[in-house]
Design a protein around this motif. Structure first.
Motif, PDB file in Angstrom:
ATOM      1  N   GLN A   1       0.819  -1.219   0.000  1.00 12.40           N
ATOM      2  CA  GLN A   1       0.000   0.000   0.000  1.00 12.40           C
ATOM      3  C   GLN A   1       0.849   1.264   0.000  1.00 12.40           C
TER       4      GLN A   1
ATOM      5  N   CYS B   1      -5.171  -3.536  12.305  1.00  9.41           N
ATOM      6  CA  CYS B   1      -5.186  -4.970  12.010  1.00  9.41           C
ATOM      7  C   CYS B   1      -4.243  -5.737  12.935  1.00  9.41           C
TER       8      CYS B   1
ATOM      9  N   ASP C   1      -4.335   1.490   9.152  1.00  6.55           N
ATOM     10  CA  ASP C   1      -4.923   0.174   8.898  1.00  6.55           C
ATOM     11  C   ASP C   1      -4.017  -0.936   9.425  1.00  6.55           C
TER      12      ASP C   1
ATOM     13  N   ARG D   1      -2.969   6.603   6.242  1.00  3.33           N
ATOM     14  CA  ARG D   1      -4.142   5.722   6.305  1.00  3.33           C
ATOM     15  C   ARG D   1      -3.702   4.266   6.247  1.00  3.33           C
TER      16      ARG D   1
END
Length: 121
Positions: free
Chosen positions: A85, A108, A104, A100
């Motif tokens: 990402q 997680c 995440d 962001r």
């Protein structure tokens, strides 16, 4: 005999060329991706140490062994997802901010480790 020697030297040259190509392309990798790569290697190395320990000593508290290995493997998988990402060359996530993606990753990891703690009992 000469045929196998030629094939072996050709294979060695191909392997050296591949290694040189990978090394020269990895030099151009941004520092933040290299740090994530080191984190992934550390997580995998820790899982391998736990597996070796289990093979030598035994796996009496099997839930503990499974929790430790799954925690390392899960963390490595999540870090690979973060690397995908954050990579600027990946066009699929071009609209996703690095902050962001990191948020995440943290969320997680929190869920993963809560499940691992629950599995420990």
């Amino acid at each position: 005999m000469a045929k196998s020697t030629t094939a072996a030297s050709s294979t060695a040259k191909d392997a050296q060329a591949l290694f040189h190509s990978l090394r020269s392309s990895y030099v151009a990798t941004p520092t933040n991706l290299k740090i994530i790569d080191l984190y992934v290697l550390f997580a995998i190395f820790t899982a391998l140490i736990q597996i070796c320990y289990m093979a030598i000593v035994g796996s009496f508290p099997f839930n503990s062994f499974l929790s430790g290995v799954l925690s390392c493997v899960g963390t490595a998988v999540l870090a690979v997802c973060l690397r995908i990402q954050v990579n600027k060359e990946n066009k699929e996530f071009k609209d996703l901010a690095p902050e962001r993606a990191f948020a995440d990753f943290v969320l997680c990891n929190l869920v993963l480790h809560l499940v691992i703690m629950n599995f420990l009992g």
